[in-house]
Scaffold this active site. Sequence first.
Site, PDB file in Angstrom:
ATOM      1  N   ALA A  80       0.433  -1.280  -0.143  1.00  0.00           N
ATOM      2  CA  ALA A  80       0.154  -0.298  -0.119  1.00  0.00           C
ATOM      3  C   ALA A  80       1.012   1.291  -0.143  1.00  0.00           C
ATOM      4  O   ALA A  80       0.831   2.234  -0.962  1.00  0.00           O
ATOM      5  CB  ALA A  80      -1.004   0.058   1.243  1.00  0.00           C
ATOM      6  N   SER A  86       0.771  -5.762 -16.897  1.00  0.00           N
ATOM      7  CA  SER A  86       0.287  -5.780 -15.507  1.00  0.00           C
ATOM      8  C   SER A  86      -0.891  -5.035 -15.378  1.00  0.00           C
ATOM      9  O   SER A  86      -1.419  -4.378 -16.513  1.00  0.00           O
ATOM     10  CB  SER A  86       1.402  -5.186 -14.574  1.00  0.00           C
ATOM     11  OG  SER A  86       1.648  -3.225 -15.263  1.00  0.00           O
ATOM     12  N   LYS A 138      -7.512 -11.347  -6.506  1.00  0.00           N
ATOM     13  CA  LYS A 138      -5.939 -11.427  -7.047  1.00  0.00           C
ATOM     14  C   LYS A 138      -5.054 -12.228  -6.332  1.00  0.00           C
ATOM     15  O   LYS A 138      -5.057 -12.336  -4.980  1.00  0.00           O
ATOM     16  CB  LYS A 138      -5.593 -10.005  -6.889  1.00  0.00           C
ATOM     17  CG  LYS A 138      -4.618  -9.496  -7.646  1.00  0.00           C
ATOM     18  CD  LYS A 138      -4.662  -8.014  -7.480  1.00  0.00           C
ATOM     19  CE  LYS A 138      -3.421  -6.679  -8.767  1.00  0.00           C
ATOM     20  NZ  LYS A 138      -2.262  -7.925  -7.854  1.00  0.00           N
ATOM     21  N   ARG A 171       7.453 -13.116 -14.863  1.00  0.00           N
ATOM     22  CA  ARG A 171       7.360 -11.976 -15.831  1.00  0.00           C
ATOM     23  C   ARG A 171       8.216 -11.915 -16.204  1.00  0.00           C
ATOM     24  O   ARG A 171       8.163 -10.621 -17.458  1.00  0.00           O
ATOM     25  CB  ARG A 171       5.839 -10.991 -15.275  1.00  0.00           C
ATOM     26  CG  ARG A 171       5.347 -10.729 -16.221  1.00  0.00           C
ATOM     27  CD  ARG A 171       3.948  -9.529 -15.326  1.00  0.00           C
ATOM     28  NE  ARG A 171       5.084  -8.837 -13.833  1.00  0.00           N
ATOM     29  CZ  ARG A 171       3.923  -7.853 -13.768  1.00  0.00           C
ATOM     30  NH1 ARG A 171       2.834  -7.426 -14.349  1.00  0.00           N
ATOM     31  NH2 ARG A 171       4.633  -7.360 -12.808  1.00  0.00           N
ATOM     32  N   GLU A 212      -0.917 -17.827 -11.717  1.00  0.00           N
ATOM     33  CA  GLU A 212       0.413 -16.884 -10.738  1.00  0.00           C
ATOM     34  C   GLU A 212       0.407 -18.682  -9.651  1.00  0.00           C
ATOM     35  O   GLU A 212      -0.159 -19.385  -9.356  1.00  0.00           O
ATOM     36  CB  GLU A 212      -0.540 -16.538  -9.620  1.00  0.00           C
ATOM     37  CG  GLU A 212      -0.107 -15.069  -8.761  1.00  0.00           C
ATOM     38  CD  GLU A 212       0.471 -14.090  -9.219  1.00  0.00           C
ATOM     39  OE1 GLU A 212       0.200 -14.162 -11.043  1.00  0.00           O
ATOM     40  OE2 GLU A 212       0.613 -13.522  -8.524  1.00  0.00           O
TER      41      GLU A 212
END
Length: 693
Positions: A44, A92, A127, A148, A183
């Site tokens: 965050a 992304s 997610k 990635r 993922e």
Amino acid sequence: MVSPVATSDSAQTDPVARVAQLRELIEHHDRLYYELDEPTIPDADYDALLRELQALEAAHPELVTADTPTARVAGEPLVTFAPVEHAIAMMSLDKAFEFEELDAWMGRLARRMENDAAPGPFVCELKFDGLAISVRYEDGTLVQAATRGNGRVGEDVTGNVATIADVPRELKGAPPVLEVRGEIYMPISAFEELNAAQEAAGQNRYANPRNTAAGSLRQKDPTVTASRQLTWWAYQLGQVEGGPAFERHSETLEFLASLGFPVNPEVRTVPDHAGVIEYVNAAETSRHDHDYETDGVVVKVDDLALQSHLGSTTHHPRWAIAFKFPPEERTTLLRDISVSIGGKGKATPFAVLEPVFVGGSTVQMATLHNEDQVALKDVRPGDTVIVRKAGDVIPEVLGPVLSERPEGLEPWVFPETCPCHFSYPITRDEGDAAHYCLNPVCPFQLAGWIEHYAARNAMDIEGFGERRVREFLDLGLIADIADLYSIDFDRLAEVEGYGEVSVRNLAAAIDASRSMPLANLLVGLNIRHLGDAGSEVLASAFGHLDRILDATVEDLAAVDGIGPTTAEAVHAFFANGENRAIVERLREAGVNFEGPEAPDVPQTLAGMAVVVTGGVPGYSRDDVTAAIKARGGTSPGSVSKKTAVVVVGENAGASKLTKAVDLAIPRIGPQDFDALLETGEIPDSAVTGPVED
Ligand code: IVH
């Protein structure tokens, strides 16, 4: 610690300075996150930095540069694996933190629709907080797995991914080319099991499942990856050739499930905006009910024709968005503020909290950094405080709930004495934010010192982390660093948790530490203000610990790279009788005091940062670094604007090269390395311009 979002005075008012500062911070945290898997701030806070930069750039377009972090897909690929160029970029997702931002995204979709059609239905997915992977099958056989990386070029981790049980090696009925994206993660239960084993072996705990999964995937040895119980969720198609035609994203997921890929059971197709909001709310409420970590919801337009109509910006598809859960906040009682004494005697106040479950784990302590921070936050023992923790590392006390403050609660005052039984005075020097206990025999400090001595950048005694150090101190096996070399290992035989093998390994590691280089010993001595770099410099300037012992403050300060404060501290350390006694006992134990000889070669590279990627024939990796350093240069591990030249050797990794191209840093081949050493000049054969795309 400086707050990750701190502004300096000038940056507060000057957008130019703040933009520069933000870019530097973001690059720093990118590196910690993507290259070292060691983030030091919650997601965050990182997002806040990026958003502040975006806002400033929007207000001051003249400050936008080609290499601003907001304009690229973050994450440099690592150097140790072969580069893989993705057939289709791994983009992304754009992020939303508030419902309004989600609404705005839907508004943008609606405006791009033809004939006022509605943009729904949407597929809502969790997610997952792991690592994106692209797994490629040709004629039904797994041929490649890539991370990635920076979105265009990732790393080839096929051997490691192939050890993951839930990644099929062979498929029946698959199209000739099929790339599946998903993922990789470590289940929370597996993470806890691994940490239990770490603790039992006296090793430090891993920080969180995401970093551990990343580290597990980047192992050189696939058997290590295989032992880590990694798994994954498949959520997206990459390149597909041949095979069925799909109209909806939801169909592609069904197809993947039918081929045997793990597709998350929480996926839902919802008709409209209201359905999305309902899903997000439910997902947030139940986010801790799973054996994997989630940090939000991904919303994707279901209709694939509409997806291609909407297209992508340079870094995000327009047809999807990630709604990120807010970092969790809870209130709890601040029972007390205690002070912990670190290795150099640094006294750090920390909050002792009524245990509270927040951000995926139970928090009962949180650092308050220093006296000023406590005053600034105005938290007092007895307060109800707000605790925040994002999915990862550091829990934070935000401040008190003033409406709940009991009457007459006094502000906290920094204790005047050390919490150990010596009660030695704790002092704060002018201009320093920290307090220190300067009692050289402080037991708290000693534990920190011993841990520090054993650390990898010091004497590298594996298997001697915090827990073992405390146990050894408690058992009376050691009282200081010099005691390490006379431990009575027989006594350990009766202690639970010490098997024959681990005792033998520890004894061998301690023994091996005797021959560590002088610079490592200096680091291990834990001298205030003297870090890794300063230790290197001192070791090569003096060549022997005895010469450092005899040096005056002036001698020390005369060394390039040693400032007056460090010189004072080093001198004061060795002037202290207790420390001198420890040094003498280390000598008796046969610990190496000799350093490298002072270099006798011309300083052709003085002040130059030379980054080397890949192999240089005739040199080992260490030789390359030594040759550069011997000539006064530095050899940083990554490319930055300060890099003078990049040597692109054999089998070079993509990351440094990509960065060098982006920043237009001159690049030379391995055949020019000797000439560079000799002359310090960048040869004409160097390439500077960007590579054509
Ligand atoms: S789809 C073009 N679906 O989020 C869209 N990504 O910021 C490709 N992630 O790199 C991604 N869960 O690591 C997608 N259900 C999900 C996801 C997901 C997590 C991650 C992924 C990606 C990042 C995008």
